[in-house]
Scaffold this motif. Structure first.
Motif, PDB file in Angstrom:
ATOM      1  N   PRO A   1     -48.479 -14.982  55.051  1.00 33.99           N
ATOM      2  CA  PRO A   1     -47.365 -15.855  54.667  1.00 33.99           C
ATOM      3  C   PRO A   1     -45.990 -15.232  54.894  1.00 33.99           C
ATOM      4  O   PRO A   1     -44.999 -15.839  54.517  1.00 33.99           O
ATOM      5  N   GLY A   2     -45.908 -14.058  55.504  1.00 34.66           N
ATOM      6  CA  GLY A   2     -44.625 -13.469  55.854  1.00 34.66           C
ATOM      7  C   GLY A   2     -43.846 -12.981  54.653  1.00 34.66           C
ATOM      8  O   GLY A   2     -44.384 -12.824  53.548  1.00 34.66           O
ATOM      9  N   ALA A   3     -42.530 -12.759  54.896  1.00 38.25           N
ATOM     10  CA  ALA A   3     -41.671 -12.187  53.860  1.00 38.25           C
ATOM     11  C   ALA A   3     -40.702 -13.237  53.320  1.00 38.25           C
ATOM     12  O   ALA A   3     -40.503 -14.286  53.939  1.00 38.25           O
ATOM     13  N   PHE A   4     -40.102 -12.914  52.157  1.00 40.33           N
ATOM     14  CA  PHE A   4     -39.171 -13.856  51.512  1.00 40.33           C
ATOM     15  C   PHE A   4     -37.871 -13.141  51.172  1.00 40.33           C
ATOM     16  O   PHE A   4     -37.874 -11.960  50.830  1.00 40.33           O
ATOM     17  N   GLY A   5     -36.772 -13.875  51.277  1.00 48.62           N
ATOM     18  CA  GLY A   5     -35.464 -13.281  51.013  1.00 48.62           C
ATOM     19  C   GLY A   5     -34.486 -13.691  52.099  1.00 48.62           C
ATOM     20  O   GLY A   5     -34.712 -14.672  52.818  1.00 48.62           O
ATOM     21  N   VAL A   6     -33.402 -12.914  52.206  1.00 44.48           N
ATOM     22  CA  VAL A   6     -32.399 -13.233  53.222  1.00 44.48           C
ATOM     23  C   VAL A   6     -32.793 -12.567  54.533  1.00 44.48           C
ATOM     24  O   VAL A   6     -32.941 -11.351  54.598  1.00 44.48           O
ATOM     25  N   PHE A   7     -32.986 -13.352  55.550  1.00 44.92           N
ATOM     26  CA  PHE A   7     -33.333 -12.831  56.878  1.00 44.92           C
ATOM     27  C   PHE A   7     -32.072 -12.466  57.648  1.00 44.92           C
ATOM     28  O   PHE A   7     -32.026 -11.482  58.361  1.00 44.92           O
ATOM     29  N   TYR A   8     -31.052 -13.297  57.500  1.00 41.22           N
ATOM     30  CA  TYR A   8     -29.882 -13.112  58.365  1.00 41.22           C
ATOM     31  C   TYR A   8     -28.636 -13.662  57.691  1.00 41.22           C
ATOM     32  O   TYR A   8     -28.678 -14.697  57.019  1.00 41.22           O
ATOM     33  N   GLU A   9     -27.573 -12.929  57.854  1.00 41.41           N
ATOM     34  CA  GLU A   9     -26.292 -13.372  57.302  1.00 41.41           C
ATOM     35  C   GLU A   9     -25.189 -12.903  58.233  1.00 41.41           C
ATOM     36  O   GLU A   9     -25.083 -11.713  58.532  1.00 41.41           O
ATOM     37  N   ASN A  10     -24.389 -13.855  58.711  1.00 39.48           N
ATOM     38  CA  ASN A  10     -23.295 -13.511  59.628  1.00 39.48           C
ATOM     39  C   ASN A  10     -22.009 -14.034  59.017  1.00 39.48           C
ATOM     40  O   ASN A  10     -21.772 -15.234  58.943  1.00 39.48           O
ATOM     41  N   LYS A  11     -21.190 -13.084  58.550  1.00 36.95           N
ATOM     42  CA  LYS A  11     -19.969 -13.492  57.854  1.00 36.95           C
ATOM     43  C   LYS A  11     -18.776 -13.567  58.795  1.00 36.95           C
ATOM     44  O   LYS A  11     -17.689 -13.933  58.378  1.00 36.95           O
ATOM     45  N   SER A  12     -18.986 -13.176  60.063  1.00 40.75           N
ATOM     46  CA  SER A  12     -17.803 -13.075  60.925  1.00 40.75           C
ATOM     47  C   SER A  12     -17.576 -14.323  61.775  1.00 40.75           C
ATOM     48  O   SER A  12     -16.470 -14.558  62.238  1.00 40.75           O
ATOM     49  N   ARG A  13     -18.636 -15.118  61.978  1.00 41.71           N
ATOM     50  CA  ARG A  13     -18.419 -16.278  62.840  1.00 41.71           C
ATOM     51  C   ARG A  13     -17.609 -17.334  62.106  1.00 41.71           C
ATOM     52  O   ARG A  13     -17.892 -17.672  60.957  1.00 41.71           O
ATOM     53  N   LYS A  14     -16.608 -17.874  62.788  1.00 41.17           N
ATOM     54  CA  LYS A  14     -15.761 -18.899  62.160  1.00 41.17           C
ATOM     55  C   LYS A  14     -16.536 -20.198  61.979  1.00 41.17           C
ATOM     56  O   LYS A  14     -17.368 -20.549  62.810  1.00 41.17           O
TER      57      LYS A  14
END
Ligand SMILES: Cc1ncc(C[n+]2csc(CCOP(=O)(O)OP(=O)(O)O)c2C)c(N)n1
Ligand code: SF4
Ligand SMILES: [Mg+2]
Lengths: 312, 625
Positions: free
Chosen positions: A265-278
């Motif tokens: 069933p894979g993993a849980f949580g935040v996979f990706y976060e990009n704060k720089s893209r407008k």
């Protein structure tokens, strides 16, 4: 359905669950979606946005009934198209906090192309996909996340088509916040939704939410109470410690793809976060600012008059 | 002096004596390839006419897929009211052999054929026309020289035309400078050189081919307003802005695209946003989301895209969300004839979609009306909280007309959104009143926030399965459209108020129908013409008017269908149950010629005079030679 009695919010008083409940949910007893709703009340209580600035929208499906159960501005659109509708809300009034809820069929099948384009444009919306790996409302047909072999009314001998991988799909589309949770893990789910809401951009949380009616036990593999394995993604703390090297860097897209490719069933949580893209919201605001610089802030009337003068 | 731009132009000061002939109007067709800038010449002529208080109408075709393919621009200009693009050309300018071959049939006998003798060999022994050979290509190359090659042929031709029709050189030069002003100064200089060369060329070659528009100086400025010259799509776009529309979404398709292109670049100046979406479904969804935040938003397309919008359109009816949908009709079904005109989307505009969806459909009659009907559509959408479809068409979209500049100070609408707190008894779907939504962001005194929904609902927006409420809500959605119908003005009626035949038209057929009416009446037939801009709901009381004529002949650009009637005719027959409502239909992808409407009427009306007139060719604008 009767409307819940609501106490008008008093100025200065915090927004509580009491003011946020609306119609009584129509879901089957035991449906995973109840937990998502309960979590969402907690998220709104934590966020304390002005009540009138919260918008809850959805497409069609069991999960998409969500807006009727939340006392905010909101609505129930057509199957699969809630995201483009929400794009209009978000871009039309930048002050609003726009939440979209829906199912796996709504989001990945009929609405799949909209998901891709809303993600790539990074429109400021928080999208919660309540994935039960089945079509609930229409009573047990194969969904785009149904595993091969799943017996449904449209695949009585077991599904044959390869399901999509939601995390990889979302990463590939360019969503700037991608997370995954499980409806039985209320604290984790609340945390994921909260972080998604606070993200400035298009944020998505996929929540595995069991349909007890048509796909019982679908997500037991990730539920410790059912003997499953609950694997939470450990995020990098950048504390220089040796164990930190093994932790997941949420800004690392390639690492996110690797996590997304783990076996079920894979993993849980935040996979990706990009704060720089407008966000598109910001990019469109820039266009307006630049256009108004060129017209030197002239009134609407003066701008159109000047345009007509050129057509003489 | 021949031209004010370069006094030393050969052929100069001693202009040949001119025997100018007075004319009322002229139809000029320019035929070449799309990269020749034919549209630009047409645009210059149209705008010059606009600035000279002349009426002007243009007709343009551009091939949909090929750049560099054959292209024509037809302009009719004159001092009277110009109602149609003109059945046949008085003058044909042929740039290439293929232009000549394809369009010589559109030149009326006695007309002027002006051809580029570098490329065209007209049929030998064809004496129907006054043929003028002019080396347009070499003339341009010689005048401009350098590396420009034959670029500027179009402006050379503009010079020729200016000379032949004694057009205002100063104004034309000013237009050329404005048009090319933003570019390198060489570009302006080359254009003026080409213009001068063309203007000077006829000196010794066209001796007796000069015309002058009648009473050009006396042509009255009808309102004291200056005229503006633009195409129908631009008129729709600016009508939206004037009506306070600030948000929209769309997906490109011919012939709608230029509306979204204009809005995409114009709206930011007004603080607005236009979104290019991934498809037409997303477009209407995004537009509805915009409307939900308080304004009236716009989406649009052509027939195929309108089909894709249907499910969401039904949501808009059910949720009572205001919206403007512009549909620029083209030839269908499917990709059909994407750059040709047709009026075959009427049924899908009115009846398309699932469920009972009473909605509003308006159709502009000319370019000026594209502006005003759009403003009206926005007012209706807002007042009745309903989607409104504007059915324009390919011919209107690209046709350039001049009209009085709208008095914006008087009519411009403030797009302010009302987000004031709604009182405790607010209901999104009251049964006894028109819905007026509380836009997202509005405080609710009751503490109860409204849901907009596509499920059948009660007055508060809660889903209901109640058969009684479904009937009541269906009635609510129906009655508000009937209430609108009761406010609509009686449609324009001209000619005889009773008689043999009432010609009925909708949309862009207004102009040719007006001319057809004049011809039919001149032939002694008692006839009237009714034009409908509000095609759904229809204004009340039409049956009284219809009952005063023997035959109601509806001219429309669509197929006569399985039962022998066009789409609007079918609707009128269903609505009024009158068997004497009949159709004149065609689907050749072109606007009605006046003569086609007259011939169509004659098929339904017995009149020997009418038949006799049909044999007679149109009295030409150019004097017969
Ligand atoms: C255009 C259209 N097609 C089909 C349907 C029928 N339909 C309603 S919900 C649904 C699928 C629901 O599955 P999902 O999105 O996973 O939501 P769930 O009910 O499982 O929460 C379908 C096929 C519809 N309402 N509209
Ligand atoms: S059918 Fe399944 S998804 Fe729908 S309410 Fe019941 S349990 Fe939940
Ligand atoms: Mg589902």
């Amino acid at each position: 359905m009767s409307s819940a009695v609501v106490t008008p919010p008093q100025p200065g008083q915090p927004l509580t669950k009491k003011a946020l409940v609306a119609d009584h949910p129509t879901w089957c007893p035991g449906c995973g979606d109840f937990a998502v709703l309960a979590s969402f009340y907690r998220v709104l209580e934590k966020l304390q946005y002005p009540h009138e600035k919260i918008v809850t929208f959805a497409g069609i499906g069991c999960s998409s009934r969500f807006p009727y159960f939340v006392n905010t501005h909101g609505g129930h659109f057509i199957h699969g198209r809630a995201l483009p509708f929400a794009a209009g809300i978000s871009l039309g009034n930048d002050d609003l906090h726009v939440f979209v809820f829906g199912g796996d069929g709504d989001g990945f099948s009929i609405g799949g192309n909209h998901l891709t384009h809303t993600a790539r444009k990074n429109i400021r919306i928080t999208y919660v996909i309540m994935d039960n790996s089945v079509y609930g409302l229409t009573k047990k047909q194969t969904s785009p996340t149904s595993p091969v072999g799943f017996k449904s009314k449209t695949d009585p001998t077991g599904a044959v088509d390869q399901p999509i991988n939601p995390m990889r799909t979302l990463l590939n589309s360019g969503a700037t916040f991608v997370a995954r949770s499980h409806a039985t893990q209320v604290n984790h789910m609340t945390d994921m939704m909260l972080r998604a809401a606070r993200h400035d951009g298009f944020s998505v949380v996929e929540i595995l939410s069991e349909c007890v009616e048509f796909f019982e036990g679908a997500f037991d593999a990730a539920n410790p109470r059912k003997g499953g394995n609950w694997v939470v993604i450990e995020e990098k703390k950048n504390d220089g410690s040796p164990e930190d090297a093994k932790r997941h860097d949420v800004t690392d897209e390639v690492a996110a793809f690797k996590l997304a490719s783990l076996a079920w069933p894979g993993a849980f949580g935040v996979f990706y976060e990009n704060k720089s893209r407008k966000t598109k919201n910001a990019l469109e605001a820039d266009l307006i600012t630049r256009a108004r610089e060129r017209t030197k802030g002239a009134s609407d009337l003066a701008v159109l008059q000047a345009t007509f003068a050129k057509l003489r | 002096m021949v031209s004010p731009n370069s006094p030393e132009t050969p052929g100069g000061a001693a202009a040949a004596p001119r025997a100018t002939r007075p004319i009322k109007d002229v139809v000029i067709r320019l035929a070449g390839n799309s990269q020749d800038g034919i549209q630009a010449v047409g645009g210059f002529l149209a705008r010059l006419a606009g600035r000279s208080e002349q009426d002007v109408m243009t007709y343009m075709t551009i091939p949909s897929t090929i750049s560099g393919g054959p292209s024509i621009f037809q302009v009719r200009m004159g001092t009277g009211d110009i109602l149609s693009a003109g059945d046949r050309a008085d003058m044909l300018v042929a740039f290439y052999q293929h232009s000549y071959d394809a369009h010589i049939g559109s030149l009326r006998p006695g007309g002027v054929l002006l051809y580029d003798s570098d490329h065209v060999k007209p049929a030998e022994g064809d004496h129907r026309f006054t043929a003028v050979a002019c080396p347009i290509t070499t003339g341009t190359v010689e005048a401009v020289g350098g590396t420009a090659k034959d670029k500027g042929k179009n402006i050379f031709v503009l010079g020729l035309i200016a000379r032949i029709f004694d057009l205002d050189v100063e104004k034309l030069s000013a237009l050329i400078k404005e048009r090319f002003g933003g570019k390198h100064e060489d570009v302006v200089r080359n254009a003026l050189l080409a213009f001068d060369a063309g203007y000077a060329w006829p000196q010794n070659n066209l001796r007796d081919l000069f015309y002058r528009f009648e009473a050009i100086e006396e042509a009255v400025a009808r309102t004291g307003h200056p005229q503006i010259t633009l195409d129908g799509n631009s008129a729709v776009a600016y009508g939206l802005i004037a009506a306070g529309v600030r948000h929209g979404a769309g997906y490109p398709i011919t012939p709608w695209s230029s509306i979204m292109e204009i809005l995409r670049s114009e709206l930011p100046k007004y603080g607005g946003i236009f979104v290019q979406c991934e498809d037409e479904i997303a477009s209407i969804s995004t537009a509805l989301g915009f409307s939900y935040t308080g304004g009236v938003a716009i989406t649009g397309s052509a027939g195929p895209g309108l089909s894709l919008k249907m499910e969401a359109l039904s949501w808009a009816t059910m949720a009572e969300m205001p919206l403007i949908v512009v549909n620029v009709q083209r030839g269908g079904p499917s990709t059909g004839m994407p750059t040709n005109v047709e009026q075959s989307d009427l049924m899908q505009a009115i009846w398309g979609s699932h469920g009972d969806t009473p909605r509003v459909v308006l159709a502009p009659k000319n370019v000026e009306d594209c502006f005003y009907i759009t403003m009206e559509a926005v007012r209706i959408a807002k007042e009745y909280s309903t989607p409104v479809i504007i059915l324009t068409d390919q011919a209107l979209s690209s046709r350039i007309e001049a009209f009085d500049e709208p008095d914006l100070a008087k009519i411009m609408v403030d797009p302010k959104v009302d987000r004031s707190e709604r009182p405790a008894d607010f209901k999104p779907y009251p049964l006894d009143r028109l819905t007026q939504h509380a836009p997202a962001g509005t405080k609710m005194a009751s503490g109860r926030y409204p849901t907009v929904t596509g499920l059948e609902h009660d007055e508060h927006g809660h889903p209901t399965g109640s058969p009684k409420l479904h009937q009541q809500m269906n009635a609510k959605r129906r009655e508000k459209i009937k209430a609108l119908a009761a406010t609509l003005p009686a449609p324009e009626l001209s000619g005889d108020s009773a008689g043999e035949v009432l010609l009925v038209t909708w949309g862009s057929n207004w102009g040719p129908a007006r001319e057809a009416l004049a011809r039919v009446r001149a032939a002694g037939v008692k006839a009237g013409h009714m034009h409908l801009r509000h095609v759904h709901p229809l204004p009340n009381g039409l049956e009284q008017t219809f009952s005063r004529y023997h035959k109601i002949v509806v001219a429309e650009l669509n197929d006569e269908g399985v039962y022998g009637f066009g789409q609007f005719t079918t609707m009128l027959r269903a609505r009024y149950a009158m068997p004497n409502i009949v159709s004149v239909c065609k689907t050749d992808g072109l606007t009605f010629k006046v003569s086609e409407i007259v011939a169509g009427i004659s098929r339904h009306v017995e009149s020997t005079e009418l038949e006799a007139t049909l044999g007679v060719a149109r009295q030409s604008a150019l004097a017969q030679r």
